[in-house]
Design a protein around this motif. Structure first.
Motif, mmCIF file in Angstrom:
data_model
loop_
_atom_site.group_PDB
_atom_site.id
_atom_site.type_symbol
_atom_site.label_atom_id
_atom_site.label_comp_id
_atom_site.label_asym_id
_atom_site.label_seq_id
_atom_site.Cartn_x
_atom_site.Cartn_y
_atom_site.Cartn_z
ATOM 1 N N GLU A 150 11.347 1.729 -6.508
ATOM 2 C CA GLU A 150 9.813 2.358 -6.228
ATOM 3 C C GLU A 150 9.513 1.978 -4.756
ATOM 4 O O GLU A 150 10.158 1.123 -4.074
ATOM 5 C CB GLU A 150 8.827 1.572 -6.958
ATOM 6 C CG GLU A 150 9.010 1.683 -8.527
ATOM 7 C CD GLU A 150 7.575 0.930 -9.275
ATOM 8 O OE1 GLU A 150 7.069 0.103 -8.619
ATOM 9 O OE2 GLU A 150 7.599 1.132 -10.489
ATOM 10 N N TYR A 151 8.591 2.829 -4.240
ATOM 11 C CA TYR A 151 8.210 2.525 -2.771
ATOM 12 C C TYR A 151 6.911 1.577 -2.717
ATOM 13 O O TYR A 151 5.962 1.529 -3.660
ATOM 14 C CB TYR A 151 7.694 3.818 -2.127
ATOM 15 C CG TYR A 151 8.813 4.978 -2.077
ATOM 16 C CD1 TYR A 151 10.084 4.485 -1.178
ATOM 17 C CD2 TYR A 151 8.908 6.184 -2.573
ATOM 18 C CE1 TYR A 151 11.020 5.197 -0.985
ATOM 19 C CE2 TYR A 151 10.039 7.000 -2.459
ATOM 20 C CZ TYR A 151 11.104 6.667 -1.634
ATOM 21 O OH TYR A 151 12.182 7.557 -1.478
ATOM 22 N N VAL A 152 7.164 0.588 -1.729
ATOM 23 C CA VAL A 152 5.945 -0.670 -1.742
ATOM 24 C C VAL A 152 5.734 -0.860 -0.443
ATOM 25 O O VAL A 152 6.688 -0.363 0.345
ATOM 26 C CB VAL A 152 6.451 -1.857 -2.669
ATOM 27 C CG1 VAL A 152 6.886 -1.554 -4.088
ATOM 28 C CG2 VAL A 152 8.127 -2.326 -1.946
ATOM 29 N N SER A 207 11.772 0.515 -0.143
ATOM 30 C CA SER A 207 12.045 1.100 -1.435
ATOM 31 C C SER A 207 12.547 -0.346 -2.258
ATOM 32 O O SER A 207 13.459 -1.149 -1.549
ATOM 33 C CB SER A 207 13.344 2.102 -1.499
ATOM 34 O OG SER A 207 13.648 2.132 -3.023
ATOM 35 N N ASP A 222 -2.630 3.940 -1.316
ATOM 36 C CA ASP A 222 -3.079 3.817 -2.751
ATOM 37 C C ASP A 222 -4.640 3.746 -2.759
ATOM 38 O O ASP A 222 -5.427 4.344 -3.728
ATOM 39 C CB ASP A 222 -2.559 2.847 -3.580
ATOM 40 C CG ASP A 222 -0.988 3.120 -3.873
ATOM 41 O OD1 ASP A 222 -0.664 4.299 -3.876
ATOM 42 O OD2 ASP A 222 -0.206 2.051 -4.386
ATOM 43 N N THR A 280 10.350 5.542 4.906
ATOM 44 C CA THR A 280 10.439 4.465 3.834
ATOM 45 C C THR A 280 11.543 3.285 4.374
ATOM 46 O O THR A 280 12.125 2.748 3.257
ATOM 47 C CB THR A 280 10.813 5.158 2.485
ATOM 48 O OG1 THR A 280 11.699 5.691 2.637
ATOM 49 C CG2 THR A 280 9.382 5.605 2.029
#
Length: 250
Positions: free
Chosen positions: A49-51, A45, A59, A37
């Motif tokens: 949140e992880y994006v 991060s 997803d 990440t």
């Protein structure tokens, strides 16, 4: 490469989907997905949140397959050992598909085309081509293609860091002459954090593709391959790509 994959017949896809359904019991359970990440804009991060591009991809793909996942952030260099020992079920981490890695793990179809780019301090004027790395101090991320490129072009010293941010700081502070890494990350850093202090130089090198990684023989691989082809075909992939890179995929 992606267009060639899409040229496969719908009959073949249907057969693969049927096969995936038959093994659905194994894939129906939640899976552990590793990622590194600290690789913007693919995974990072933000506001707790992880994006990123890879996060949006996993997803969408797990939703298509009908399974849930738990994200397992880890150091990039530990991902392949974790796959081999069964501590994780798969990884999506901007991992280049390489023959050497394919001896130990399995990859999905390619999902991103990229290359490697050099970055130096803005005042640097003697590094403009890969050959200019000869004898220089080169900062890179451990376990990446950049290590091999630095060796290939005769770097005088190679400083390896577990995270690419460390390599960037080493150059910015003057303790290394040049860094090289995947082009999207280099350009994102210059745009968001490098300011006028850093610049990209030279041509893009070592065209490569990213793939999702699985333990050798994993039944999940084919499920994700089918889902990947589906989102490419229906335009979902292009929407995710444009969200993070500001342009349509080539």
């Amino acid at each position: 490469m992606l267009k060639k994959l899409l040229s496969r017949s719908r009959t073949a896809l249907a057969a693969a989907a049927l096969s995936a359904t038959m093994i659905g019991g194994a894939a129906a359970a939640d899976i552990a997905v590793a990622t590194d990440t600290a690789f913007v804009p693919f995974e990072f991060s933000k506001d707790g949140e992880y994006v990123g591009f890879d996060i949006d991809m996993i997803d969408e793909l797990t939703k298509r397959i009908g399974i849930t996942y738990e994200l397992k952030p880890m150091d990039f260099n530990g991902i392949i050992p974790a796959l081999q020992t069964g501590n994780i079920d798969m990884a999506i981490a901007g991992m280049t598909i390489k023959a050497e890695r394919e001896k130990a793990i399995d990859f999905s179809h390619p999902y991103y085309n990229t290359s490697v780019l050099m970055m130096v301090r803005s005042e640097t004027d003697d590094i403009n081509a890969p050959e200019d790395m000869k004898g220089k101090i080169v900062a890179v991320k451990t376990g990446t293609t950049s290590v091999d490129i630095a060796k290939k072009f005769g770097a005088g010293e190679i400083k390896q860091f577990p995270n690419i941010d460390g390599a960037y700081l080493e150059v910015r502070s003057g303790n290394a002459d040049v860094t090289l890494y995947d082009a999207p990350n280099i350009l994102y850093y210059i745009k968001t954090a490098g300011g006028d202090a850093m610049k990209a130089v030279g041509p893009e090198m070592e065209a490569q593709t990213y793939g999702m990684a699985f333990p050798a023989g994993s039944e999940l691989r084919e499920k994700f391959n089918i889902a990947l082809l589906e989102i490419i075909e229906d335009g979902t992939y292009a929407k995710i790509y444009k969200k993070w890179f500001g342009k349509d995929p080539s």
